[in-house]
Scaffold this active site. Structure first.
Site, PDB file in Angstrom:
ATOM      1  CG  ASP A 109      -3.932  -4.053  -0.328  1.00  0.00           C
ATOM      2  OD1 ASP A 109      -3.909  -4.573   0.710  1.00  0.00           O
ATOM      3  OD2 ASP A 109      -3.991  -3.042  -0.742  1.00  0.00           O
ATOM      4  CD  GLU A 134      -5.860  -7.984   3.343  1.00  0.00           C
ATOM      5  OE1 GLU A 134      -5.495  -7.488   2.143  1.00  0.00           O
ATOM      6  OE2 GLU A 134      -6.202  -7.585   3.997  1.00  0.00           O
ATOM      7  NE  ARG A 152     -11.311  -9.524  -2.366  1.00  0.00           N
ATOM      8  CZ  ARG A 152     -11.648  -8.385  -3.014  1.00  0.00           C
ATOM      9  NH1 ARG A 152     -12.091  -8.662  -4.415  1.00  0.00           N
ATOM     10  NH2 ARG A 152     -11.662  -7.302  -2.730  1.00  0.00           N
ATOM     11  CG  ASP A 176      -7.499  -5.017   7.207  1.00  0.00           C
ATOM     12  OD1 ASP A 176      -8.600  -4.790   7.038  1.00  0.00           O
ATOM     13  OD2 ASP A 176      -6.839  -5.558   6.362  1.00  0.00           O
ATOM     14  CE  LYS A 204      -3.862  -1.895   2.781  1.00  0.00           C
ATOM     15  NZ  LYS A 204      -4.994  -1.739   1.709  1.00  0.00           N
TER      16      LYS A 204
HETATM   17  N1  BES Z   1      -8.321  -3.864   4.449  1.00  0.00           N
HETATM   18  C1  BES Z   1      -8.143  -3.207   2.979  1.00  0.00           C
HETATM   19  C2  BES Z   1      -9.452  -2.433   2.851  1.00  0.00           C
HETATM   20  C3  BES Z   1      -9.789  -1.186   3.697  1.00  0.00           C
HETATM   21  C4  BES Z   1      -9.327   0.143   3.104  1.00  0.00           C
HETATM   22  C5  BES Z   1     -10.251  -1.251   4.936  1.00  0.00           C
HETATM   23  C6  BES Z   1      -9.493   1.189   3.873  1.00  0.00           C
HETATM   24  C7  BES Z   1     -10.422  -0.056   5.743  1.00  0.00           C
HETATM   25  C8  BES Z   1      -9.980   1.261   5.135  1.00  0.00           C
HETATM   26  C9  BES Z   1      -8.333  -4.429   2.059  1.00  0.00           C
HETATM   27  O1  BES Z   1      -7.559  -5.644   2.452  1.00  0.00           O
HETATM   28  C10 BES Z   1      -7.757  -3.984   0.799  1.00  0.00           C
HETATM   29  O2  BES Z   1      -6.399  -3.561   0.866  1.00  0.00           O
HETATM   30  N2  BES Z   1      -8.692  -3.976  -0.332  1.00  0.00           N
HETATM   31  C11 BES Z   1      -8.264  -3.560  -1.576  1.00  0.00           C
HETATM   32  C12 BES Z   1      -8.820  -4.545  -2.341  1.00  0.00           C
HETATM   33  C13 BES Z   1      -8.400  -4.310  -3.910  1.00  0.00           C
HETATM   34  C14 BES Z   1      -6.863  -4.501  -4.140  1.00  0.00           C
HETATM   35  C15 BES Z   1      -9.123  -5.067  -4.910  1.00  0.00           C
HETATM   36  C16 BES Z   1      -8.852  -2.303  -1.768  1.00  0.00           C
HETATM   37  O3  BES Z   1     -10.051  -1.905  -1.365  1.00  0.00           O
HETATM   38  O4  BES Z   1      -8.322  -1.339  -2.356  1.00  0.00           O
HETATM   39 ZN    ZN Z   2      -7.279  -5.781   4.406  1.00  0.00          ZN
HETATM   40 MN    MN Z   3      -5.719  -5.470   1.837  1.00  0.00          MN
END
Ligand code: BES
Ligand code: ZN
Ligand code: MN
Length: 510
Positions: free
Chosen positions: A360, A362, A364, A301, A290
């Site tokens: 990222d 992860e 799911r 998370d 990230k």
């Molecule tokens: N934990 C994150 C989602 C998240 C973002 C939660 C901001 C709370 C605040 C999740 O694991 C993630 O990184 N999701 C990605 C998915 C994408 C790579 C398809 C996302 O939402 O960017």
């Molecule tokens: Zn996450």
């Molecule tokens: Mn993630």
């Protein structure tokens, strides 16, 4: 480490003007014609001080506002805090809850020893007193909560515990308030417990530590038990999703299973609910790392898993007549020489294979194993809760969680629980169009969809791991955190989901 601020709650019959207390909280609607009965009584004893302050325009009753009037020996209370309730026609139980949170927040900041709540007075019979008692109890916990267990050098100390009482001059009314108080006390405490666990950072809570905490929780109740699978057992069971996500960290993944079986009737005669919560103790994104801004927030998370933990605690204390599993797959998502990679093909617990296109995505990957596990335990209903996608946060902002599902009745029940608990949800789709995007050419599924509708494609992925079971999914990304302090809550973990899920379960048992 310091204990968090405790809350002691009770009801008391006492005349409003004679109530000896440090802080007496009363409510006022912004569109009220004149003063509510209690406020008018206090105003009289205080030589018109409340009316005067309102005439000056210092307090208009807007939600989130308050004003303090001093007792000066004319009434029992040292101080009266007027709490704004907003417009009458918009008032709900959440208005009561937030008003109590506002008052409790003030009480902790002012370090008063006793807070007396008479917020129900302004409602003049518009809402049920038992429900208001519960809402005030929940709100008291919510607003008094602080996270300071690692602060060793604070300037002027803080309260160890807040003594709070719900008061009325009529003992029939305190009795009714008391009916809701015990439930609210359990739920409020469980939510504060969840907030503290969620607030603890990645160096304090890793998957193994979370498993220990779950075992401790199970040890505190005769109706809870806890089983934990470590990395060797995960491998033996074929939980490839959890293992893949955890492979980059020295802190190995865990799969936590809490079981709740109340005493009494045969277990088989009761509905079994499976709650599945995402517990990534820190999400760096892994190899698809990230951006660095606000990456620290990814210690939250694990909030879905912790909401499940808090709900299991509440249901055990409430002794609800249902069976339940609390299933919490937990891993730390870090980049290293042993991490899972983009391109990897993972065989999940279900047997389905997943092509990893982004490390990222992860959540799911661990939830799918949790959902399959719930399905194999033959849960009648499966509900998962997860900080899953930033797409959901983009879609709904910080006000509501995304709600997807495959069963209309279950979705309605959760919407109802959202209304009752004040933890809001908004229904979103997750059907065939979205599932189509999750198909891989070289495996059964891939773990990301197209650029659009990310919350829905994520849910469509999860949907494929529950078989024929009734299932709902709560995407709480953005709801797990208060970015700024408000009148109602401190900055940090919100504990979102504990009230919603516990209320859903309580409603089932009505
Ligand atoms: N934990 C994150 C989602 C998240 C973002 C939660 C901001 C709370 C605040 C999740 O694991 C993630 O990184 N999701 C990605 C998915 C994408 C790579 C398809 C996302 O939402 O960017
Ligand atoms: Zn996450
Ligand atoms: Mn993630």
């Amino acid at each position: 480490m310091k204990e968090i601020i405790g809350v002691e709650l009770k009801t008391r019959r006492v005349d409003f003007d004679k109530c000896k207390t440090d802080l007496l909280a009363v409510g006022h609607f912004s569109d009220a014609k004149g003063l509510a009965k209690i406020n008018s009584l206090l105003n009289g004893k205080l030589d018109g001080a409340i009316e005067h302050l309102m005439k000056l325009g210092d307090f208009k009753g807007k939600e989130g506002t308050s004003a303090i009037v001093y007792g000066n020996g004319k009434i029992g209370a040292e101080r009266v805090v007027l709490i704004g309730l907003g417009e009458k026609k918009k008032a709900s139980l959440d208005t009561v809850r937030k008003a109590a949170a506002n008052a409790a927040n003030k009480a902790v900041t002012m370090k008063v020893a006793i807070l007396s709540l008479a917020l129900h007075g302004a409602f003049e019979g518009r809402l049920d007193l038992g429900s208001m008692g519960r809402a005030m109890a929940e709100g008291t916990y919510f607003g008094s909560y602080r996270y300071d267990e690692f602060v060793t050098e604070s300037e002027d100390g803080r309260l160890d515990s807040l003594k709070c009482e719900l008061i009325d001059s009529d003992s029939a009314k305190t009795k009714r308030l008391n009916k809701g108080l015990s439930g609210g006390n359990v739920i409020g405490k469980a939510q504060s417990y969840a907030r503290t666990l969620a607030n603890r950072p990645g160096n304090i809570i890793n998957p193994a530590k979370l498993a220990t905490i779950a075992k401790e929780l199970a040890g505190s109740s005769p109706n809870l038990s806890c089983t934990v699978f470590d990395e060797k057992q995960l491998a033996a069971k074929g939980m490839g999703g959890v293992l893949a996500v955890g492979s980059g960290s020295q802190s190995k993944p865990r799969f936590i299973v809490l079981k709740y079986h109340p005493a009494g009737k045969a277990a088989s005669s009761r509905t079994t609910i499976g709650l599945v919560g995402k517990a990534i103790t820190f999400d760096s994104g892994g190899i698809n790392i990230k951006p660095s801004a606000k990456m620290d927030e990814m210690k939250l998370d694990k909030s879905g898993g912790i909401a499940v933990l808090g709900t299991m605690k509440a249901m055990a204390e409430l002794k609800l007549p249902i069976n339940a599993y609390g299933i919490i797959p937990s891993a730390e998502n870090l980049p290293s020489g042993t991490s899972y990679r983009p391109g990897d093909i993972i065989t999940t617990f279900s047997g389905k294979t997943v092509e990893v296109q982004n490390t990222d995505a992860e959540g799911r990957m661990i939830l799918c194993d949790g959902l399959s596990y719930a399905e194999k335990q033959n849960c009648d209903v499966i509900i998962d809760i997860a900080t899953l996608t930033s797409a959901c946060r983009v879609a709904l902002g910080k006000y509501m969680a995304g709600l997807m599902g495959n069963d209309e009745k279950l979705v309605k029940q959760l919407q109802r629980a959202a209304e009752d608990s004040g933890e809001k949800v908004w229904a979103m789709p997750s059907g065939d169009e979205y599932a189509e995007e999750m198909k891989s050419k070289i495996a059964d599924l891939k773990n990301i969809g197209s650029k659009w509708g990310g919350a829905c494609t994520a849910a469509a992925f999860l949907r494929q791991f529950v078989g024929e079971k009734k299932w709902a999914h709560l995407d709480i990304a953005g709801m797990e955190i208060f970015e700024e302090a408000t009148e109602f809550a401190t900055q940090g973990a919100s504990g979102f989901g504990v009230r919603l899920l516990t209320t859903y379960l309580m409603n089932l048992c009505k």
